[in-house]
Design an enzyme around this catalytic site. Structure first.
Site, PDB file in Angstrom:
ATOM      1  N   HIS A   1      21.801  63.200 -62.205  1.00  0.00           N
ATOM      2  CA  HIS A   1      21.946  64.465 -62.728  1.00  0.00           C
ATOM      3  C   HIS A   1      22.168  65.332 -61.274  1.00  0.00           C
ATOM      4  O   HIS A   1      21.553  65.283 -60.387  1.00  0.00           O
ATOM      5  CB  HIS A   1      20.935  64.874 -63.577  1.00  0.00           C
ATOM      6  CG  HIS A   1      19.401  65.002 -63.103  1.00  0.00           C
ATOM      7  ND1 HIS A   1      18.852  66.371 -62.366  1.00  0.00           N
ATOM      8  CD2 HIS A   1      18.682  64.262 -62.404  1.00  0.00           C
ATOM      9  CE1 HIS A   1      17.827  66.267 -61.790  1.00  0.00           C
ATOM     10  NE2 HIS A   1      17.686  64.933 -61.687  1.00  0.00           N
TER      11      HIS A   1
ATOM     12  N   CYS B   1      16.816  59.492 -64.026  1.00  0.00           N
ATOM     13  CA  CYS B   1      15.567  60.206 -63.124  1.00  0.00           C
ATOM     14  C   CYS B   1      14.632  60.648 -64.001  1.00  0.00           C
ATOM     15  O   CYS B   1      14.636  61.029 -65.363  1.00  0.00           O
ATOM     16  CB  CYS B   1      16.163  61.549 -62.637  1.00  0.00           C
ATOM     17  SG  CYS B   1      15.266  62.432 -61.378  1.00  0.00           S
TER      18      CYS B   1
ATOM     19  N   ARG C   1      14.102  67.659 -67.112  1.00  0.00           N
ATOM     20  CA  ARG C   1      15.086  68.329 -67.903  1.00  0.00           C
ATOM     21  C   ARG C   1      16.140  67.131 -68.520  1.00  0.00           C
ATOM     22  O   ARG C   1      16.992  67.634 -69.028  1.00  0.00           O
ATOM     23  CB  ARG C   1      15.780  69.043 -66.918  1.00  0.00           C
ATOM     24  CG  ARG C   1      14.960  70.290 -66.566  1.00  0.00           C
ATOM     25  CD  ARG C   1      15.688  70.978 -65.370  1.00  0.00           C
ATOM     26  NE  ARG C   1      15.813  70.218 -64.307  1.00  0.00           N
ATOM     27  CZ  ARG C   1      16.308  70.440 -63.093  1.00  0.00           C
ATOM     28  NH1 ARG C   1      16.987  71.787 -62.815  1.00  0.00           N
ATOM     29  NH2 ARG C   1      16.531  69.623 -61.898  1.00  0.00           N
TER      30      ARG C   1
ATOM     31  N   ASP D   1      13.372  63.494 -63.847  1.00  0.00           N
ATOM     32  CA  ASP D   1      13.248  65.019 -64.188  1.00  0.00           C
ATOM     33  C   ASP D   1      13.029  65.505 -65.653  1.00  0.00           C
ATOM     34  O   ASP D   1      13.671  64.748 -66.573  1.00  0.00           O
ATOM     35  CB  ASP D   1      14.581  65.466 -63.628  1.00  0.00           C
ATOM     36  CG  ASP D   1      14.798  66.867 -63.616  1.00  0.00           C
ATOM     37  OD1 ASP D   1      14.677  67.428 -64.242  1.00  0.00           O
ATOM     38  OD2 ASP D   1      15.197  67.181 -62.540  1.00  0.00           O
TER      39      ASP D   1
ATOM     40  N   CYS E   1      19.441  67.228 -58.736  1.00  0.00           N
ATOM     41  CA  CYS E   1      18.179  66.434 -58.529  1.00  0.00           C
ATOM     42  C   CYS E   1      17.286  66.743 -57.417  1.00  0.00           C
ATOM     43  O   CYS E   1      17.770  66.715 -56.197  1.00  0.00           O
ATOM     44  CB  CYS E   1      18.772  64.862 -58.517  1.00  0.00           C
ATOM     45  SG  CYS E   1      17.323  63.771 -58.615  1.00  0.00           S
TER      46      CYS E   1
END
Ligand code: CO
Length: 208
Positions: free
Chosen positions: A97, A41, A45, A43, A100
């Protein structure tokens, strides 16, 4: 985030690498030979290299919103083809994750503009597994399970490509479905039984 500081930090990083190995960048410039294609992803993080303890050159990386591999995504198809045919990676990892945002957004029946066609891939995962998902009353657990099932379905999408099918059958490639538990930092191997899945879909998806 201070953009100007990035260049200061970059200089410090270069100095640290050269301090340990004066030939580090000369070696890096010669080419790549990664063993792993990592699909994850976007993302901020979920940093692939950092969480896996990987170094530059270890991973060939493709990231998008909610780690989705639709067959109409020419970029994803090119990444898979290049990784297998030219880099000869030995592993394809699809890593989702928990928490998400893409998966959460897909669960809202709302018009999200240009995100609609992208999130529909996840809405379709929900539709495929809605009996199972609807039986989970705890909302966090239901989202977590959808994250896991999305990883499973995207692994299946990876396995629908002919280059993966050939490499897989020749035992040159393993596919892995993982989830990063963002609440603990730990990577969970979903232990997906790909043999069984391939068997069950081969009637229509076997291309070679
Ligand atoms: Co995400």
């Amino acid at each position: 985030m201070d953009i100007a500081k990035i260049f200061v930090d970059n200089e410090a990083w270069v100095a640290e690498k050269l301090d340990r190995d004066p030939g580090y960048f000369t070696q890096l410039a010669k080419g790549q030979d990664p063993d792993v294609l990592y699909i994850g992803c976007s993302d901020s993080r979920v940093t692939a290299e950092e969480m896996m303890g990987a170094k530059p050159g270890d991973l060939f990386v493709y990231r998008n919103i909610a780690n989705v591999i639709p067959n109409t995504d020419i970029s994803a198809m090119a990444v898979i083809h290049y990784a297998i045919e030219f880099l000869h990676v030995k592993h394809v990892v699809v890593c989702g994750h928990y928490e998400c945002g893409g998966v959460k957004a897909a669960m809202q029946p709302k018009d999200l503009g240009v995100l609609n066609p992208w999130l529909r891939n996840i809405r379709d995962v929900y539709r495929l597994h809605h009996d199972h998902l609807d039986s989970i009353s705890d909302e966090t657990k239901r989202y977590d399970r959808l994250v896991e099932l999305n990883v499973q379905e995207q692994c299946i999408n990876v396995l629908k490509t002919p280059e993966v099918q050939i490499a897989y059958r020749n035992n040159q490639l393993t596919v892995h479905g993982w989830v990063l538990n963002i609440r603990t930092g730990r990577i969970i191997d979903l232990d997906i039984n790909f043999e069984k899945i391939i068997e069950s879909i081969s009637e229509i998806y076997r291309l070679t």
